[in-house]
Design an enzyme around this catalytic site. Structure first.
Site, mmCIF file in Angstrom:
data_model
loop_
_atom_site.group_PDB
_atom_site.id
_atom_site.type_symbol
_atom_site.label_atom_id
_atom_site.label_comp_id
_atom_site.label_asym_id
_atom_site.label_seq_id
_atom_site.Cartn_x
_atom_site.Cartn_y
_atom_site.Cartn_z
ATOM 1 N N ARG A 72 -12.379 60.249 -2.009
ATOM 2 C CA ARG A 72 -11.037 60.625 -2.486
ATOM 3 C C ARG A 72 -10.977 62.136 -2.600
ATOM 4 N NH1 ARG A 72 -7.321 56.911 -3.228
ATOM 5 N NH2 ARG A 72 -7.996 54.603 -3.466
ATOM 6 N N GLY A 108 -4.315 57.171 3.777
ATOM 7 C CA GLY A 108 -3.318 57.111 3.095
ATOM 8 C C GLY A 108 -2.447 58.479 3.076
ATOM 9 N N THR A 131 -3.452 52.075 4.737
ATOM 10 C CA THR A 131 -3.422 51.466 3.496
ATOM 11 C C THR A 131 -3.105 49.980 3.247
ATOM 12 O OG1 THR A 131 -2.680 51.833 1.430
ATOM 13 C CG2 THR A 131 -1.316 52.444 3.008
ATOM 14 N N ASP A 133 -1.269 49.302 0.957
ATOM 15 C CA ASP A 133 0.005 49.668 0.228
ATOM 16 C C ASP A 133 1.257 49.429 1.150
ATOM 17 O OD1 ASP A 133 -1.817 51.941 -2.041
ATOM 18 O OD2 ASP A 133 -1.595 49.853 -1.907
ATOM 19 N N ARG A 168 1.620 25.269 -16.570
ATOM 20 C CA ARG A 168 1.247 26.566 -17.125
ATOM 21 C C ARG A 168 2.246 27.489 -16.370
ATOM 22 N NH1 ARG A 168 -5.130 26.599 -17.613
ATOM 23 N NH2 ARG A 168 -5.089 26.071 -20.148
ATOM 24 N N HIS A 177 -0.320 50.211 -5.402
ATOM 25 C CA HIS A 177 0.038 51.477 -6.117
ATOM 26 C C HIS A 177 1.312 51.787 -6.750
ATOM 27 C CE1 HIS A 177 -1.023 56.121 -5.994
ATOM 28 N NE2 HIS A 177 -1.383 55.679 -6.868
ATOM 29 N N TYR A 261 -9.424 44.359 -6.102
ATOM 30 C CA TYR A 261 -10.324 44.973 -4.959
ATOM 31 C C TYR A 261 -10.416 43.688 -3.895
ATOM 32 C CZ TYR A 261 -10.331 48.843 -7.599
ATOM 33 O OH TYR A 261 -9.975 50.300 -8.093
HETATM 34 O O1 F6P Z 1 -4.175 52.741 -2.096
HETATM 35 C C1 F6P Z 1 -4.941 51.519 -1.973
HETATM 36 C C2 F6P Z 1 -5.434 51.172 -3.536
HETATM 37 O O2 F6P Z 1 -6.038 49.715 -3.515
HETATM 38 C C3 F6P Z 1 -4.207 50.734 -4.368
HETATM 39 O O3 F6P Z 1 -3.394 49.661 -4.106
HETATM 40 C C4 F6P Z 1 -4.768 50.931 -5.588
HETATM 41 O O4 F6P Z 1 -3.885 51.122 -6.857
HETATM 42 C C5 F6P Z 1 -5.985 52.158 -5.484
HETATM 43 O O5 F6P Z 1 -6.164 52.171 -4.163
HETATM 44 C C6 F6P Z 1 -7.190 51.844 -6.142
HETATM 45 O O6 F6P Z 1 -7.888 52.953 -5.939
HETATM 46 P P1 F6P Z 1 -9.531 53.008 -6.230
HETATM 47 O O7 F6P Z 1 -10.025 52.443 -5.045
HETATM 48 O O8 F6P Z 1 -9.707 54.520 -6.338
HETATM 49 O O9 F6P Z 1 -9.672 52.500 -7.514
#
Ligand code: F6P
Length: 338
Positions: A72, A108, A131, A133, A168, A177, A261
């Site tokens: 990043r 992204g 991405t 997202d 439930r 994100h 993840y």
């Molecule tokens: O941008 C993809 C993403 O998975 C988002 O949905 C999530 O909020 C973010 O990355 C998590 O970031 P990292 O992988 O740095 O924890």
């Protein structure tokens, strides 16, 4: 021509298909030299490179993640109190020293913004949007999104049976994100009763009333899908907050599941493989035409391109007029408002 390819930002299924698409097309169709740059912009700062040949790109179409690794790193982020040349200048020096004619940036929003800034200081750059997202401006859909929606939908499907058996409320938190695309598409595909999106906000009382009303109608269990970006006191405990609020107000046993993840893992869907391949091929075509400073995109199922300057700094978010939102409301699905 000689091109460098890097992947930056969060990983997602389909990146390797995009690397293969642009790399193989560049080598086989246009006779270009291709190098892989490891670990995103960090790799370009440290010259972590690998010369690609056809074999390098075989057997990766269906692989999740990225064979190049990612980071990043934000090279234009100001270094505090540093007199060192900005990282961006180092990247430009290394780009020149490598003799690159173009840098392909798979990533992204942050990556496309960096790509736009590198183009502005004179590098030849092509962006490939990626991405889970689906929040990148200028393209109808990003690869990674379809696979994430498939994963999330399968998880939601599985939660119906346990929710029904225990009567439930099951709260499922998905990624995205600041955008609610995964929550909207997986929630609707998974038959959720309540879907909470960052873009639309929500009223907790309205959520509780929707669930109570279902119980009164003889529907003793509910599925609630929440996007990780909704406004709650503690962003790290979104699903827990919603679950506790529901159980407290309705008296119905409630449990949370955070998919996390898992939504970014594993092999890309066939749709994502082909979208990534098509976008990669377009990137190679733009390079051959020396049409730099662009991000490849898909609009109305047509592969095209858009200036990076038009993409940088923008987000594509869900709106209240989205077809799926309007259709859900017509069928009594709650989006968090009375
Ligand atoms: O941008 C993809 C993403 O998975 C988002 O949905 C999530 O909020 C973010 O990355 C998590 O970031 P990292 O992988 O740095 O924890």
């Amino acid at each position: 021509m000689k091109i460098g390819i890097l992947s930056s930002g969060g990983d997602c299924p389909g990146i390797n298909a995009a690397i293969r698409g642009v790399g193989k097309t560049a080598m086989m169709h246009y006779g270009m030299e291709v190098i892989g740059i490891h670990n995103g912009f960090t790799g370009l700062l440290n010259n972590e490179i690998e010369v690609f040949n056809e074999r390098s790109l075989s057997g990766i179409l269906n692989l999740g993640g990225t064979i190049l690794g990612t980071s990043r790193e934000k090279p234009f982020k100001k270094l505090l109190h540093s007199d060192k040349p900005e990282k961006a200048n180092i990247i430009r020096e290394n780009y020149d020293a490598l003799g690159l004619d173009c840098l392909v940036c798979i990533g992204g929003n942050g990556t496309q913004k960096t790509a736009s800034k590198l183009a502005a200081i004179g590098l030849n750059v092509i962006g490939i949007p990626k991405t889970i997202d689906n929040d990148i401006w200028g393209t109808d859909i990003t690869f990674g999104f379809d696979t994430a929606v498939n994963i999330a939908t399968e998880a939601i499907d599985r939660l119906h049976s346990t929710a029904s058996s225990h009567k439930r409320v099951m709260v499922v938190e998905v990624m995205g994100h600041q955008a609610g695309w995964i929550a909207l598409h997986a929630g609707m595909a998974g038959g959720a009763d309540v879907i909470l999106l960052p873009e639309l906000g929500f009223d907790m009382e309205a959520v509780n009333n929707a669930i109570t009303k279902r119980a009164q109608q003889g529907k003793p269990y509910s599925i609630v899908v929440v996007a990780e970006g909704i406004e709650v006191p503690d962003k790290k405990r979104t699903a827990v907050h919603i679950t506790k609020a529901i159980e407290k107000a309705t008296g119905i046993e409630s449990r949370e599941t955070v998919l996390g993840y898992i939504q970014r893992g594993g092999s890309p869907s066939p749709f994502d493989r082909n979208l990534a391949t098509r976008l990669g091929g377009k990137a190679a075509e733009l390079i051959a035409q020396k049409d730099f400073g662009k991000m490849v995109c898909i609009t109305g199922n047509k592969i095209s391109s858009i200036p990076l300057s038009e993409v940088a700094g923008k987000l594509k978010l869900v709106t209240a007029t989205d077809d799926l939102v309007k259709q859900g409301l017509k069928m009594g699905i709650s989006f968090g408002h009375e």
